[in-house]
Motif scaffolding. Sequence first.
Motif, PDB file in Angstrom:
ATOM      1  N   SER A  10      24.345   7.867  13.517  1.00  0.00           N
ATOM      2  CA  SER A  10      25.780   7.598  13.441  1.00  0.00           C
ATOM      3  C   SER A  10      25.998   6.141  13.821  1.00  0.00           C
ATOM      4  O   SER A  10      25.547   5.713  14.891  1.00  0.00           O
ATOM      5  N   PRO A  11      26.674   5.371  12.992  1.00  0.00           N
ATOM      6  CA  PRO A  11      26.825   3.922  13.260  1.00  0.00           C
ATOM      7  C   PRO A  11      27.956   3.628  14.234  1.00  0.00           C
ATOM      8  O   PRO A  11      28.926   2.939  13.905  1.00  0.00           O
ATOM      9  N   THR A  12      27.817   4.164  15.438  1.00  0.00           N
ATOM     10  CA  THR A  12      28.824   3.924  16.469  1.00  0.00           C
ATOM     11  C   THR A  12      28.274   3.000  17.548  1.00  0.00           C
ATOM     12  O   THR A  12      28.928   2.775  18.558  1.00  0.00           O
ATOM     13  N   GLY A  13      27.074   2.482  17.333  1.00  0.00           N
ATOM     14  CA  GLY A  13      26.440   1.585  18.299  1.00  0.00           C
ATOM     15  C   GLY A  13      25.110   1.115  17.736  1.00  0.00           C
ATOM     16  O   GLY A  13      24.793   1.357  16.566  1.00  0.00           O
ATOM     17  N   ASP A  45      32.681   9.574  11.580  1.00  0.00           N
ATOM     18  CA  ASP A  45      33.554   9.217  12.700  1.00  0.00           C
ATOM     19  C   ASP A  45      34.198   7.873  12.357  1.00  0.00           C
ATOM     20  O   ASP A  45      33.722   6.799  12.726  1.00  0.00           O
ATOM     21  N   LEU A  46      35.313   7.963  11.640  1.00  0.00           N
ATOM     22  CA  LEU A  46      35.917   6.763  11.064  1.00  0.00           C
ATOM     23  C   LEU A  46      36.426   5.803  12.135  1.00  0.00           C
ATOM     24  O   LEU A  46      36.486   4.590  11.907  1.00  0.00           O
ATOM     25  N   GLY A  71      17.819   5.926  -0.066  1.00  0.00           N
ATOM     26  CA  GLY A  71      18.955   5.536   0.754  1.00  0.00           C
ATOM     27  C   GLY A  71      19.023   4.025   0.901  1.00  0.00           C
ATOM     28  O   GLY A  71      18.301   3.283   0.221  1.00  0.00           O
ATOM     29  N   PRO A  72      19.892   3.531   1.791  1.00  0.00           N
ATOM     30  CA  PRO A  72      20.700   4.359   2.696  1.00  0.00           C
ATOM     31  C   PRO A  72      21.860   5.041   1.976  1.00  0.00           C
ATOM     32  O   PRO A  72      22.496   4.438   1.114  1.00  0.00           O
ATOM     33  N   PHE A  73      22.092   6.295   2.339  1.00  0.00           N
ATOM     34  CA  PHE A  73      23.229   7.055   1.836  1.00  0.00           C
ATOM     35  C   PHE A  73      24.320   7.050   2.910  1.00  0.00           C
ATOM     36  O   PHE A  73      24.022   7.118   4.103  1.00  0.00           O
ATOM     37  N   TYR A  74      25.561   6.970   2.468  1.00  0.00           N
ATOM     38  CA  TYR A  74      26.701   6.923   3.399  1.00  0.00           C
ATOM     39  C   TYR A  74      27.581   8.141   3.180  1.00  0.00           C
ATOM     40  O   TYR A  74      28.027   8.408   2.063  1.00  0.00           O
ATOM     41  N   GLN A  75      27.846   8.869   4.255  1.00  0.00           N
ATOM     42  CA  GLN A  75      28.654  10.074   4.124  1.00  0.00           C
ATOM     43  C   GLN A  75      30.075   9.771   3.655  1.00  0.00           C
ATOM     44  O   GLN A  75      30.669  10.555   2.925  1.00  0.00           O
ATOM     45  N   SER A 180      39.690  15.088   5.831  1.00  0.00           N
ATOM     46  CA  SER A 180      38.330  14.561   5.965  1.00  0.00           C
ATOM     47  C   SER A 180      37.386  15.656   6.459  1.00  0.00           C
ATOM     48  O   SER A 180      37.721  16.408   7.376  1.00  0.00           O
ATOM     49  N   PRO A 181      36.222  15.778   5.857  1.00  0.00           N
ATOM     50  CA  PRO A 181      35.237  16.786   6.284  1.00  0.00           C
ATOM     51  C   PRO A 181      34.609  16.388   7.613  1.00  0.00           C
ATOM     52  O   PRO A 181      34.572  15.208   7.977  1.00  0.00           O
ATOM     53  N   THR A 182      34.090  17.359   8.336  1.00  0.00           N
ATOM     54  CA  THR A 182      33.531  17.114   9.670  1.00  0.00           C
ATOM     55  C   THR A 182      32.013  16.970   9.639  1.00  0.00           C
ATOM     56  O   THR A 182      31.350  17.384   8.676  1.00  0.00           O
ATOM     57  N   TYR A 183      31.501  16.443  10.721  1.00  0.00           N
ATOM     58  CA  TYR A 183      30.085  16.098  10.826  1.00  0.00           C
ATOM     59  C   TYR A 183      29.149  17.250  10.473  1.00  0.00           C
ATOM     60  O   TYR A 183      28.274  17.123   9.615  1.00  0.00           O
ATOM     61  N   ASN A 184      29.300  18.391  11.157  1.00  0.00           N
ATOM     62  CA  ASN A 184      28.353  19.490  10.968  1.00  0.00           C
ATOM     63  C   ASN A 184      28.315  19.977   9.527  1.00  0.00           C
ATOM     64  O   ASN A 184      27.266  20.402   9.039  1.00  0.00           O
ATOM     65  N   PHE A 185      29.448  19.923   8.852  1.00  0.00           N
ATOM     66  CA  PHE A 185      29.472  20.365   7.453  1.00  0.00           C
ATOM     67  C   PHE A 185      28.819  19.326   6.549  1.00  0.00           C
ATOM     68  O   PHE A 185      28.030  19.672   5.653  1.00  0.00           O
ATOM     69  N   CYS A 186      29.136  18.056   6.755  1.00  0.00           N
ATOM     70  CA  CYS A 186      28.561  16.999   5.918  1.00  0.00           C
ATOM     71  C   CYS A 186      27.034  17.001   6.010  1.00  0.00           C
ATOM     72  O   CYS A 186      26.339  16.813   5.007  1.00  0.00           O
TER      73      CYS A 186
END
Length: 474
Positions: A10-13, A45-46, A71-75, A180-186
């Motif tokens: 997850s690109p949050t850091g 996580d927008l 990839g890289p693939f982006y959700q 928007s779809p959620t993490y676990n489903f994506c």
Amino acid sequence: MKVKTRFAPSPTGYLHVGGARTALYSWLYSRHANGTFVLRIEDTDLERSTPEAIEAIMEGMNWLQLSWDEGPFYQTKRFDRYNKVIDEMIENGTAYRCYCSKERLEKLREEQMARGEKARYDGHCRCESVQKTHSVDEPHVVRFANPIDGVVIFNDLIRGPIEIANKELDDLIIRRTDGSPTYNFCVVVDDWDMEITHVIRGEDHINNTPRQINILKALGAPLPQYGHVSMILGDDGQKLSKRHGAVSVMQYRDDGYLPEALLNYLVRLGWSHGDQEIFSVPEMIEYFTLDAVSRSASAFNTEKLLWLNHHYINHLDADYVAQHLVWHMNQQGYDLTQGPDLITIIKLFGERSKTLKEMAQSCAYCYQDFSDFDADAAKKHLRLVAKEPLELAKTKLQAIADFDWEIEKIHQTIQATADELNVGMGKVGMPLRVAVTGMGQSPSVDATIFAVGKQRTLARIDKALAYIANRAEQ
């Protein structure tokens, strides 16, 4: 079966140590099986995902040389696909719209907690009668209709059989009110679409696995095999944090580590192959198996990493090490045309340096003149008694032809000076060391003088002689 693994940060850091080890294990597993390795960026996580974090992840992966095949693939670029699947699930009854207000859900949670129950959604909107009382245009989320009875059992490739009752799982939200779809489903749809066969990830995802398995079953999709890696602890037994060195992978580059050293350290942080400690990347690929991965948490040990880095600095091809060293030399602001080549520096300072940063800092006098001598070293070695050895050494060094300026020739000259004055080598070598480097410690004085260069050496001996003269007058 063609093995296909993925690393899905997850690109949050930044890419940290734990993430890098997960990426390495996934990469090694696919390479060992001649399979495919996928890089997927899970950026649903927008609010917290940033372009800078994506760039940091890519930079870390590239520096570690963990190349991906797809990839890289982006959700965030696959939302249409996720929502299409969700709509189909609503149609076939494996998902449903939930119109419960925030107030109702908070009240439900409070009541369950008061009764000592686990807080979970009560399935209120699963009833067809409730659905008929609402319009699809009303604000709602979409929930997965998780099985009510039975258990989810999966054989973790690292931990063995894991069993979780469905009654412990509630009806997971798979699409938010904003659509928007959620993490676990994506994750589930991605693993399905990308034909992932083996999911290797951190143990913090164990609770997600039964939920994802149930969704995959509802979709009629094949199930990947799962392996959950234990966490990394600091050497004090606490969760790894910045104070333990849990920083960006690129910080290790900045601190002077070679990627081979960090990879070797990370692969051994929970995996073993006999008593072997040093592994080349080809050896890692050849030997790596998940059944040799420990179920226990691993402790990060910076001293061990430094030991490995020192090993690789001195055992990898010097030309390759020089490719990494040049960045650190540039960081120090050196003009590399005004000093020895980097191969010479590596050979000269390798045994004395645990990191490339340390090496770059240590060799400053090979590229830049210094303003002052180290006070203690000068007090001890640049005394009046050193005047004659320095003057004679300068004369003899000056007489060496430029084409003959080699370590052995310099060594012979220093020895000849000591012999002529009938003193020990230390009486000549130590004043020369301080004169040429400004310090009391350095690699062998002959090799150091060679690296500093003839003209710079002669000028620095003059500077030392002037220092001695000035000191004598005081």
